[in-house]
Design an enzyme around this catalytic site. Sequence first.
Site: not given
Ligand code: 1HE
Length: 263
Positions: A24, A113, A133
């Site tokens: 994840k 963060e 975000e």
């Molecule tokens: C997740 C998350 C997540 C991946 N929460 N499940 N953060 C973001 O906006 C970043 C969101 N993530 C991404 O943009 C990409 O996943 C990555 C660039 C980090 C990696 O890409 P990749 O192609 O290697 O992986 P993927 O296929 O997108 O993800 C693999 C799995 O991880 C997939 O789950 P699956 O069940 O389909 O295999 C994704 O859903 C899961 N996954 N990122 C939940 N963030 C206190 S406030 C803080 C505010 C924030 O942090 S906002 C930023 C959120």
Amino acid sequence: MNAPILKTEEVDNIGIVTLDRANKRNALDESAVEEIDHYFSNIPSHIRVIVLQAEGDHFCAGLDLKEHHDQERGAVDFLRVCQAWHRAFDKIQHSGTPVIACLQGAVVGGGLELASAAHIRVADKSTYFSLPEGTRGIFTGGGATVRTANIISANRVVEMMLTGRVMDIEEGHRVGLAHYVCNTPENPKNVKEFGLELAQKIAQNALLSNYAIVTSINKIADMSATDGLFAEGLMAAVVQTGADVQQRLNDFVTKRAPKVKPE
Ligand code: 1HE
């Protein structure tokens, strides 16, 4: 309910804390933040430096967006989540034990963060940074407006949040998000090996010096100049009473201590 995210081990007096949810992308749900809080609230006294690292190709994808989606949190619910993140990351920054973060791949949102709470950031050349975000319809809640802004300036945080763009490692290094970059011709070492070597070097400093460095400097930055200079003097007065200080000074006076010179 996810399995625990943190894997912890020790190499001599170095604590190694590994985010272990690579499938994840090491996204942080509520229980992950509680685990971080628990570890950094209970650092064993023999641990002199901590290395914070992650399994997989990415350091941390930030807030667990699936949990956030499923819980449909109201304002007060999410305020409490943010406060839990602030508490946990405050422990990282202010426990008194130096923390070195080893970064690779995505260091985004709450992942940035988390990295911003560490005292030193060592990055693989694959590392990139983003605050997406705005694109997700949320706002930073893990300290970016304070800690990341202290590192790169509030103005850069505003720009990164408005655009949600990716900052590459060259720019991240230039603006201070990474202190060191690994896997390059100049520094071919692996990021985790390099982070551990740095930790072992820092562990040789006097205990009280390390404590003062990681607890007082950020706090003094929040004070007026008068208060800050007073606090600095007090800190210096306490630190030089440490058990091994006289020995260290004696090593210098008797010409047994290493000199300060370029490597
Ligand atoms: C997740 C998350 C997540 C991946 N929460 N499940 N953060 C973001 O906006 C970043 C969101 N993530 C991404 O943009 C990409 O996943 C990555 C660039 C980090 C990696 O890409 P990749 O192609 O290697 O992986 P993927 O296929 O997108 O993800 C693999 C799995 O991880 C997939 O789950 P699956 O069940 O389909 O295999 C994704 O859903 C899961 N996954 N990122 C939940 N963030 C206190 S406030 C803080 C505010 C924030 O942090 S906002 C930023 C959120």
